[in-house]
Design a protein around this motif. Sequence first.
Motif, PDB file in Angstrom:
ATOM      1  N   THR A 121       0.729  -1.230   0.195  1.00 42.24           N
ATOM      2  CA  THR A 121      -0.141  -0.151  -0.036  1.00 42.24           C
ATOM      3  C   THR A 121       0.881   1.271   0.003  1.00 42.24           C
ATOM      4  OG1 THR A 121      -1.858  -0.938   1.026  1.00 42.24           O
ATOM      5  CG2 THR A 121      -1.520   1.408   1.329  1.00 42.24           C
ATOM      6  N   THR A 122       0.409   2.244  -0.760  1.00 43.76           N
ATOM      7  CA  THR A 122       1.033   3.675  -0.796  1.00 43.76           C
ATOM      8  C   THR A 122       0.011   4.621  -0.594  1.00 43.76           C
ATOM      9  OG1 THR A 122       2.830   2.770  -2.460  1.00 43.76           O
ATOM     10  CG2 THR A 122       2.490   5.179  -1.999  1.00 43.76           C
ATOM     11  N   ALA A 123       0.291   5.779   0.411  1.00 46.23           N
ATOM     12  CA  ALA A 123      -0.566   6.771   0.545  1.00 46.23           C
ATOM     13  C   ALA A 123       0.013   7.935   0.087  1.00 46.23           C
ATOM     14  CB  ALA A 123      -1.066   6.413   1.969  1.00 46.23           C
ATOM     15  N   TRP A 124      -0.797   9.097   0.039  1.00 46.35           N
ATOM     16  CA  TRP A 124      -0.516  10.409   0.175  1.00 46.35           C
ATOM     17  C   TRP A 124      -0.954  11.080   1.215  1.00 46.35           C
ATOM     18  CZ3 TRP A 124       2.932  12.686  -3.489  1.00 46.35           C
ATOM     19  CH2 TRP A 124       3.358  11.789  -4.724  1.00 46.35           C
ATOM     20  N   PHE A 125      -0.303  11.839   1.915  1.00 46.59           N
ATOM     21  CA  PHE A 125      -0.592  12.879   2.918  1.00 46.59           C
ATOM     22  C   PHE A 125      -0.203  14.219   2.743  1.00 46.59           C
ATOM     23  CE2 PHE A 125      -1.861   9.727   6.423  1.00 46.59           C
ATOM     24  CZ  PHE A 125      -1.210   8.509   6.006  1.00 46.59           C
ATOM     25  N   ARG A 126      -0.851  15.081   3.483  1.00 45.32           N
ATOM     26  CA  ARG A 126      -0.335  16.499   3.271  1.00 45.32           C
ATOM     27  C   ARG A 126      -0.454  17.153   4.566  1.00 45.32           C
ATOM     28  NH1 ARG A 126      -5.475  19.084  -0.215  1.00 45.32           N
ATOM     29  NH2 ARG A 126      -7.041  18.624   1.364  1.00 45.32           N
ATOM     30  N   GLN A 127       0.440  18.264   4.600  1.00 46.76           N
ATOM     31  CA  GLN A 127       0.557  19.098   5.800  1.00 46.76           C
ATOM     32  C   GLN A 127       0.247  20.616   5.431  1.00 46.76           C
ATOM     33  OE1 GLN A 127       3.723  18.487   8.132  1.00 46.76           O
ATOM     34  NE2 GLN A 127       2.842  19.182  10.089  1.00 46.76           N
ATOM     35  N   ALA A 128      -0.519  21.177   5.634  1.00 45.88           N
ATOM     36  CA  ALA A 128      -0.689  22.680   5.597  1.00 45.88           C
ATOM     37  C   ALA A 128       0.000  23.581   6.404  1.00 45.88           C
ATOM     38  CB  ALA A 128      -2.273  23.087   5.254  1.00 45.88           C
ATOM     39  N   PRO A 129       0.503  24.778   6.141  1.00 45.70           N
ATOM     40  CA  PRO A 129       0.986  25.547   6.880  1.00 45.70           C
ATOM     41  C   PRO A 129       0.250  25.692   8.566  1.00 45.70           C
ATOM     42  CG  PRO A 129       1.003  26.693   5.019  1.00 45.70           C
ATOM     43  CD  PRO A 129       0.304  25.293   4.902  1.00 45.70           C
ATOM     44  N   PHE A 168      -4.131  12.573   6.244  1.00 49.99           N
ATOM     45  CA  PHE A 168      -4.688  11.820   5.049  1.00 49.99           C
ATOM     46  C   PHE A 168      -5.280  12.351   3.623  1.00 49.99           C
ATOM     47  CE2 PHE A 168      -5.325   7.854   3.168  1.00 49.99           C
ATOM     48  CZ  PHE A 168      -6.635   7.968   2.560  1.00 49.99           C
ATOM     49  N   ALA A 169      -4.574  12.085   2.418  1.00 52.21           N
ATOM     50  CA  ALA A 169      -5.175  12.769   1.255  1.00 52.21           C
ATOM     51  C   ALA A 169      -5.882  11.472   0.364  1.00 52.21           C
ATOM     52  CB  ALA A 169      -4.285  13.306   0.477  1.00 52.21           C
ATOM     53  N   GLY A 170      -4.969  10.399   0.273  1.00 51.27           N
ATOM     54  CA  GLY A 170      -5.735   9.316  -0.586  1.00 51.27           C
ATOM     55  C   GLY A 170      -4.663   8.069  -0.356  1.00 51.27           C
ATOM     56  N   VAL A 171      -5.092   6.976  -0.892  1.00 45.53           N
ATOM     57  CA  VAL A 171      -4.386   5.651  -0.530  1.00 45.53           C
ATOM     58  C   VAL A 171      -4.670   4.728  -1.799  1.00 45.53           C
ATOM     59  CG1 VAL A 171      -6.091   4.508   0.723  1.00 45.53           C
ATOM     60  CG2 VAL A 171      -3.717   3.655   1.024  1.00 45.53           C
ATOM     61  N   VAL A 172      -3.654   3.845  -2.309  1.00 49.95           N
ATOM     62  CA  VAL A 172      -3.871   2.767  -3.297  1.00 49.95           C
ATOM     63  C   VAL A 172      -3.164   1.505  -2.622  1.00 49.95           C
ATOM     64  CG1 VAL A 172      -1.803   3.569  -4.424  1.00 49.95           C
ATOM     65  CG2 VAL A 172      -3.588   2.275  -5.714  1.00 49.95           C
ATOM     66  N   THR A 173      -4.046   0.671  -2.972  1.00 48.52           N
ATOM     67  CA  THR A 173      -3.712  -0.668  -2.353  1.00 48.52           C
ATOM     68  C   THR A 173      -3.099  -1.597  -3.610  1.00 48.52           C
ATOM     69  OG1 THR A 173      -5.748  -2.015  -2.837  1.00 48.52           O
ATOM     70  CG2 THR A 173      -5.342  -0.780  -0.550  1.00 48.52           C
ATOM     71  N   TYR A 189       3.184  14.509   1.101  1.00 51.67           N
ATOM     72  CA  TYR A 189       4.204  13.424   1.164  1.00 51.67           C
ATOM     73  C   TYR A 189       3.585  12.079   0.671  1.00 51.67           C
ATOM     74  CZ  TYR A 189       6.303  16.580   4.866  1.00 51.67           C
ATOM     75  OH  TYR A 189       6.739  17.708   5.317  1.00 51.67           O
ATOM     76  N   CYS A 190       4.577  11.409   0.130  1.00 52.53           N
ATOM     77  CA  CYS A 190       4.359   9.984  -0.328  1.00 52.53           C
ATOM     78  C   CYS A 190       4.683   9.141   0.941  1.00 52.53           C
ATOM     79  CB  CYS A 190       5.066   9.464  -1.447  1.00 52.53           C
ATOM     80  SG  CYS A 190       4.890   7.908  -2.121  1.00 52.53           S
ATOM     81  N   ALA A 191       3.905   7.958   1.272  1.00 51.84           N
ATOM     82  CA  ALA A 191       4.052   7.136   2.326  1.00 51.84           C
ATOM     83  C   ALA A 191       3.884   5.687   1.828  1.00 51.84           C
ATOM     84  CB  ALA A 191       3.116   7.450   3.463  1.00 51.84           C
ATOM     85  N   GLY A 192       4.905   4.644   2.123  1.00 51.37           N
ATOM     86  CA  GLY A 192       4.738   3.364   1.970  1.00 51.37           C
ATOM     87  C   GLY A 192       4.459   2.586   3.136  1.00 51.37           C
ATOM     88  N   ALA A 236      -6.063  -0.835   2.764  1.00 51.93           N
ATOM     89  CA  ALA A 236      -6.211   0.690   2.783  1.00 51.93           C
ATOM     90  C   ALA A 236      -5.986   1.080   4.275  1.00 51.93           C
ATOM     91  CB  ALA A 236      -7.297   1.003   2.065  1.00 51.93           C
ATOM     92  N   SER A 237      -5.410   1.798   4.453  1.00 50.37           N
ATOM     93  CA  SER A 237      -5.151   2.878   5.960  1.00 50.37           C
ATOM     94  C   SER A 237      -4.786   4.273   5.489  1.00 50.37           C
ATOM     95  CB  SER A 237      -4.160   2.282   6.839  1.00 50.37           C
ATOM     96  OG  SER A 237      -3.931   2.795   8.170  1.00 50.37           O
ATOM     97  N   SER A 238      -5.537   4.953   6.295  1.00 47.92           N
ATOM     98  CA  SER A 238      -5.537   6.523   6.488  1.00 47.92           C
ATOM     99  C   SER A 238      -4.768   6.950   7.712  1.00 47.92           C
ATOM    100  CB  SER A 238      -6.870   7.255   6.466  1.00 47.92           C
ATOM    101  OG  SER A 238      -7.777   6.724   7.432  1.00 47.92           O
ATOM    102  N   ARG A 239      -4.180   6.038   8.504  1.00 42.55           N
ATOM    103  CA  ARG A 239      -3.685   6.259   9.787  1.00 42.55           C
ATOM    104  C   ARG A 239      -2.128   6.585   9.413  1.00 42.55           C
ATOM    105  NH1 ARG A 239      -5.538   2.343  14.068  1.00 42.55           N
ATOM    106  NH2 ARG A 239      -4.091   1.041  13.011  1.00 42.55           N
ATOM    107  N   GLU A 240      -1.568   7.568   9.733  1.00 41.07           N
ATOM    108  CA  GLU A 240      -0.313   7.965   9.518  1.00 41.07           C
ATOM    109  C   GLU A 240       0.681   7.068  10.233  1.00 41.07           C
ATOM    110  OE1 GLU A 240       0.499  12.137  10.679  1.00 41.07           O
ATOM    111  OE2 GLU A 240       2.532  11.894  10.411  1.00 41.07           O
ATOM    112  N   SER A 241       0.377   6.742  11.330  1.00 40.19           N
ATOM    113  CA  SER A 241       1.214   5.963  12.256  1.00 40.19           C
ATOM    114  C   SER A 241       1.462   4.384  11.417  1.00 40.19           C
ATOM    115  CB  SER A 241       0.681   5.710  13.503  1.00 40.19           C
ATOM    116  OG  SER A 241      -0.569   5.155  13.573  1.00 40.19           O
ATOM    117  N   ASP A 242       0.520   4.313  10.725  1.00 39.51           N
ATOM    118  CA  ASP A 242       0.671   2.952   9.999  1.00 39.51           C
ATOM    119  C   ASP A 242       1.728   2.740   9.184  1.00 39.51           C
ATOM    120  OD1 ASP A 242      -2.985   2.002  10.014  1.00 39.51           O
ATOM    121  OD2 ASP A 242      -1.285   1.612  11.399  1.00 39.51           O
ATOM    122  N   TYR A 243       2.335   3.761   8.629  1.00 44.10           N
ATOM    123  CA  TYR A 243       3.377   3.934   7.515  1.00 44.10           C
ATOM    124  C   TYR A 243       4.603   4.308   8.064  1.00 44.10           C
ATOM    125  CZ  TYR A 243      -0.860   4.309   4.484  1.00 44.10           C
ATOM    126  OH  TYR A 243      -2.034   3.904   3.952  1.00 44.10           O
TER     127      TYR A 243
END
Length: 123
Positions: A33-41, A47-52, A94-97, A103-110
């Motif tokens: 699984t790979t996900a995209w996260f984002r951090q605004a100022p 979490f933005a999205g994920v693909v399995t 950010y790309c996260a692997g 599928a997970s939207s939890r940042e700590s899983d990556y």
Amino acid sequence: QVQLVESGGGLVQAGGSLRLSCAASGRTVSRYTTAWFRQAPGKEREFAGVVTPTGYTRYEDSVKGRFSISRDNAKNTVYLQMNSLKPEDTAVYYCAGADFYYASSRESDYNHWGQGTQVTVSS
């Protein structure tokens, strides 16, 4: 050693589009699984999205219908296509692997992260 490298960020006007890339080495994107996260100022990373590996995708509500994730297995790269961009999409992306295939939207899983790429949307 796993390495994720994002690219494609930049400055775009509201309503425009950008495609971000996440090139992986030391890891096969079609198997995990790979996900995209984002951090605004001034905000926490979200979490933005994920693909399995099966191609299943899931998106955060505010980007549904505007963002889409795809994968090029031959290039071992995951993409985030962003359309109809809004100023509130401004963030470091950010790309996260993960080392799993659901599928997970939890940042700590990556446990694999890229360095991030800046996206700025002007009004």
